[in-house]
Design a protein around this motif. Structure first.
Motif, PDB file in Angstrom:
ATOM      1  N   GLY B   4       0.853  -1.247   0.071  1.00 35.80           N
ATOM      2  CA  GLY B   4       0.083  -0.019   0.025  1.00 35.80           C
ATOM      3  C   GLY B   4       0.884   1.370  -0.035  1.00 35.80           C
ATOM      4  N   GLU B   5       1.772   1.189   0.943  1.00 38.89           N
ATOM      5  CA  GLU B   5       2.792   2.495   0.933  1.00 38.89           C
ATOM      6  C   GLU B   5       3.468   2.551  -0.572  1.00 38.89           C
ATOM      7  OE1 GLU B   5       5.322   2.308   4.377  1.00 38.89           O
ATOM      8  OE2 GLU B   5       6.316   4.059   3.511  1.00 38.89           O
ATOM      9  N   ALA B   7       2.318   1.734  -3.193  1.00 40.51           N
ATOM     10  CA  ALA B   7       1.785   2.298  -4.301  1.00 40.51           C
ATOM     11  C   ALA B   7       1.500   3.516  -4.367  1.00 40.51           C
ATOM     12  CB  ALA B   7       0.186   1.306  -4.022  1.00 40.51           C
ATOM     13  N   GLN B   8       1.343   4.185  -2.959  1.00 37.52           N
ATOM     14  CA  GLN B   8       0.959   5.699  -2.575  1.00 37.52           C
ATOM     15  C   GLN B   8       2.437   6.353  -3.204  1.00 37.52           C
ATOM     16  OE1 GLN B   8       1.821   7.593   0.651  1.00 37.52           O
ATOM     17  NE2 GLN B   8       1.245   8.901  -0.722  1.00 37.52           N
ATOM     18  N   LYS B   9       3.546   5.771  -2.833  1.00 36.90           N
ATOM     19  CA  LYS B   9       4.738   6.710  -2.962  1.00 36.90           C
ATOM     20  C   LYS B   9       5.089   6.435  -4.658  1.00 36.90           C
ATOM     21  CE  LYS B   9       6.810   6.462   1.352  1.00 36.90           C
ATOM     22  NZ  LYS B   9       7.920   5.813   2.330  1.00 36.90           N
ATOM     23  N   SER B  10       4.729   5.241  -5.220  1.00 34.33           N
ATOM     24  CA  SER B  10       5.130   5.197  -6.730  1.00 34.33           C
ATOM     25  C   SER B  10       4.160   5.700  -7.649  1.00 34.33           C
ATOM     26  CB  SER B  10       5.248   3.884  -7.124  1.00 34.33           C
ATOM     27  OG  SER B  10       4.044   3.093  -6.863  1.00 34.33           O
ATOM     28  N   GLY B  11       2.884   5.837  -7.250  1.00 30.59           N
ATOM     29  CA  GLY B  11       1.982   6.402  -8.233  1.00 30.59           C
ATOM     30  C   GLY B  11       1.140   5.146  -8.925  1.00 30.59           C
ATOM     31  N   SER B  13      -1.055   1.586  -8.668  1.00 31.40           N
ATOM     32  CA  SER B  13      -1.915   1.191  -7.866  1.00 31.40           C
ATOM     33  C   SER B  13      -1.362   0.046  -7.253  1.00 31.40           C
ATOM     34  CB  SER B  13      -3.366   0.654  -8.362  1.00 31.40           C
ATOM     35  OG  SER B  13      -3.318  -0.170  -9.344  1.00 31.40           O
ATOM     36  N   ALA B  14      -1.721  -0.690  -5.941  1.00 31.07           N
ATOM     37  CA  ALA B  14      -1.380  -2.067  -5.591  1.00 31.07           C
ATOM     38  C   ALA B  14      -1.771  -3.065  -6.603  1.00 31.07           C
ATOM     39  CB  ALA B  14      -2.242  -2.183  -4.268  1.00 31.07           C
TER      40      ALA B  14
END
Lengths: 125, 125
Positions: B4-5, B7-11, B13-14
């Motif tokens: 999840g983290e 995903a959020q940092k890379s842009g 989605s999981a």
DNA sequence: GCTTGACTTGGAGTGAACTCGAAGTTCTAT
DNA sequence: ATAGAACTTCGAGTTCACTCCAAGTCAAGC
């Protein structure tokens, strides 16, 4: 002209031309004893489509444009608006491509140094 | 960090990250009690992938690159070759976009005249 | 210790833009 | 008149890059 000739002249396959007619991108042309009969206008329209395609305009948007075109001169204003939005997007895309290009070239340049280090390490091991 | 983290940092989605792992674009990371555990390297790699994506490199090609990367420093030469071919294609694409852009702008300019004619015709009818 | 949210897998579904196949009809050249 | 190429419709299949779902497991806060 029949579909084969139009395909050859436009660069789209006959399959694709039938598909374009089905989805409403190419106006339904008249038939001569069951077979599609195109005039030179079709070629002009396809050249324009081809141009929009190289700039990645989605078919759905081209279809919207085609529908306006089919309704005649009264829709010129609307058509213009539809078209004006597009180059803006394309410009943005070109800019981001160019930025990525320079990043990639830097990365590729970096490989020379990395390879040298790697050879040196192999030497000293 | 967990998916999840990342995903959020890379842009990405999981969902997409799991998909990338499945197709071999993202190296299979270790699990901590069943859950994927990523380090900062993953983020660097994803940023690079993201860069290649903006230049429309197909996933298949990135996977080829990823496989070389996974095999370590010995593949640097090959990787460089793979990468060098790409900017050439991108450059060509940029050029054709720019050409189409100027054609479209001309076409849009043409609408002003066409619209004027159309209004005049309406007046005289 | 219970709830809530994040995670796991495998597989199915999506949307865009084609691309192809089958079975039958029409055109062109000899 | 007939062979063979080009055409017709309709529906199914393909590729790419996700995107979502189901059914279950795990983690963090109260």
């Amino acid at each position: 002209m029949r579909i084969g000739e139009l395909a050859q002249k436009s660069g789209f396959s006959a399959h694709t031309l039938r598909y374009y007619e089905k989805i409403g991108l190419l106006p339904r042309t008249g038939r001569k004893s069951g077979q599609r009969d195109y005039d030179a206008d079709a070629l002009v329209w396809l050249a324009f489509i081809s141009r929009l395609k190289t700039t990645d305009m989605p078919l759905a948007e081209m279809i919207a444009y085609a529908r306006l075109r089919a309704r005649g001169a009264a829709t010129i204003g609307e058509r213009r608006e539809l078209l004006v939005a597009h180059p803006k997007r394309v410009k943005t895309q070109v800019a981001s491509l160019q930025e990525s290009l320079s990043v990639l070239n830097k990365k590729i340049g970096g490989y020379a140094a990395e390879q040298k280090r790697s050879i040196k390490n192999a030497d000293t091991k």
